[in-house]
Design an enzyme around this catalytic site. Structure first.
Site, PDB file in Angstrom:
ATOM      1  N   GLN A   5      27.880  18.906  67.182  1.00 40.80           N
ATOM      2  CA  GLN A   5      26.685  19.678  66.836  1.00 40.80           C
ATOM      3  C   GLN A   5      25.395  19.014  67.296  1.00 40.80           C
ATOM      4  OE1 GLN A   5      27.549  19.094  62.442  1.00 40.80           O
ATOM      5  NE2 GLN A   5      25.328  18.911  62.368  1.00 40.80           N
ATOM      6  N   CYS A  29      26.349  22.588  61.572  1.00 40.26           N
ATOM      7  CA  CYS A  29      27.734  22.381  61.101  1.00 40.26           C
ATOM      8  C   CYS A  29      28.356  23.674  60.576  1.00 40.26           C
ATOM      9  CB  CYS A  29      27.751  21.335  59.997  1.00 40.26           C
ATOM     10  SG  CYS A  29      26.784  21.794  58.542  1.00 40.26           S
ATOM     11  N   ASN A  59      35.822  17.625  62.208  1.00 38.51           N
ATOM     12  CA  ASN A  59      34.370  17.537  62.040  1.00 38.51           C
ATOM     13  C   ASN A  59      33.675  18.007  63.311  1.00 38.51           C
ATOM     14  OD1 ASN A  59      31.975  16.967  60.747  1.00 38.51           O
ATOM     15  ND2 ASN A  59      32.108  14.751  61.038  1.00 38.51           N
ATOM     16  N   HIS A 101      27.361  19.410  53.988  1.00 39.35           N
ATOM     17  CA  HIS A 101      27.895  19.478  55.351  1.00 39.35           C
ATOM     18  C   HIS A 101      29.164  20.321  55.349  1.00 39.35           C
ATOM     19  CE1 HIS A 101      28.792  18.184  59.391  1.00 39.35           C
ATOM     20  NE2 HIS A 101      29.858  17.508  59.042  1.00 39.35           N
TER      21      HIS A 101
END
Ligand SMILES: *[C@@H]1O[C@H](CO)[C@@H](O)[C@H](O)[C@H]1NC(C)=O
Ligand SMILES: *[C@@H]1O[C@H](CO)[C@@H](O)[C@H](O)[C@H]1NC(C)=O
Ligand SMILES: *[C@@H]1O[C@H](CO)[C@@H](O)[C@H](O)[C@H]1NC(C)=O
Length: 285
Positions: free
Chosen positions: A62, A71, A250, A230
């Site tokens: 990101q 995110c 992630n 997040h």
């Protein structure tokens, strides 16, 4: 380092307390047409990973080419990309995060978010109503382009085509649609949904060293956090040396964690992962 990058890094530095996740107003929107998957907790396998036998969308970043608190777009588009692949057996390009960013604040559409954070469930609300293109015609740029082509809606700017001379124009590109979306909360609901239908988007309190500086292993943390900051996607779970964990992807690139993937303790609400609702969506194919 350019001044722009420096300023950007400072601005998005977690120590400044800037969150990437924005809680959607409650109650969360949902469209639930078929009964939610049900399983007896004891019939769930002790370990399970969609990654073992299937291709899944890879970790994204990101922060490149521009640092962006996107995110929510990465995790929701990532989990949905996986679900299309799992449902059809056809590998598709990553669904577009940029389209979500560009539409994230436009009037007339659900206010999903921006590079200053946003919501996974609202991304699915948007996709349910508008569909989404893939990243080959709307690549991630880490900035929000909004209202820059007057008179057109962001949904008409979700796909660009360029010729070999470099002339580009917007087209009404191929759209991916979902038939249902909603939320699940808690270990058993999360496992059941994931096992039955594929990866989900969940959120964690990520402004800790054990997450930001994670290099491998299972993240454990007894500190109670009552917020999340997040969004990530979860693709499975397991047990290691008596510690139950989730397997997650992630959006910090592949230099972070285990090639962009991570494990976090399961069943103890670590980083608030289980007490906060997760989002799911069902591909329409
Ligand atoms: C999650 O979805 C259910 C409907 O399936 C809804 O009743 C509930 O309010 C939603 N959760 C949140 C946090 O809004
Ligand atoms: C895309 O579709 C919309 C509405 O259906 C139409 O108004 C618009 O002109 C189309 N855009 C292109 C580039 O074909
Ligand atoms: C978390 O909860 C504690 C105790 O209930 C409270 O004092 C604190 O302000 C909360 N923190 C946040 C960030 O909401």
């Amino acid at each position: 380092m350019s001044l722009f990058l420096l300023i950007s890094l400072l601005f998005f530095s977690p120590s400044q307390g800037i969150g990437w996740y924005k809680e959607a107003p409650h109650p969360w929107p949902s469209v639930v047409k078929s009964p939610l998957p049900q399983m007896k907790p004891e019939s769930l396998p002790s370990s399970f990973s969609w990654r073992e036998d299937h291709y899944l969308s890879p970790p994204t970043n990101q922060f490149l080419p521009n640092p962006c608190g996107g995110c929510w777009a990465h995790a929701s588009a990532g989990a949905l990309t996986d679900r299309f692949i799992l449902k059809t057996g056809v590998i598709i390009p990553h669904l577009s995060m940029q389209a979500l960013l560009d539409c994230g604040r436009e009037e007339g559409f659900v206010e999903m978010g921006s590079c200053e954070g946003g919501s996974d469930i609202l991304a699915y609300d948007f996709i349910y109503n508008n569909g989404i293109t893939d990243s080959t015609c709307s690549p991630y740029m880490g900035v929000v382009f909004t209202n820059w082509a007057e008179g057109t809606k962001c949904t008409q700017r979700m796909c660009r085509q360029c010729d070999t001379f470099g002339n580009c124009h917007f087209v009404n590109g191929t759209l991916y649609h979902i038939s249902e979306y909603g939320n699940v909360t808690g270990e058993i609901e999360m496992m059941t949904e994931m096992y039955a239908r594929g990866p989900i988007a969940c959120s964690v309190y990520a402004h800790t060293d054990n997450f930001l500086k994670y290099t491998g292993g299972v993240i454990t943390d007894d500190t109670p956090y009552n917020v999340t900051t997040h969004v990530i996607s979860l693709i499975g779970w397991g047990t290691e040396n008596g510690v139950n964990y989730w397997i997650g992807r992630n959006s910090f690139g592949t230099e972070w964690g285990e090639g962009g993937w991570f494990k976090i303790e399961r069943g103890k609400n670590t980083l608030n992962i289980e007490r906060h609702p997760c989002a799911w969506a069902v591909p329409k194919v």
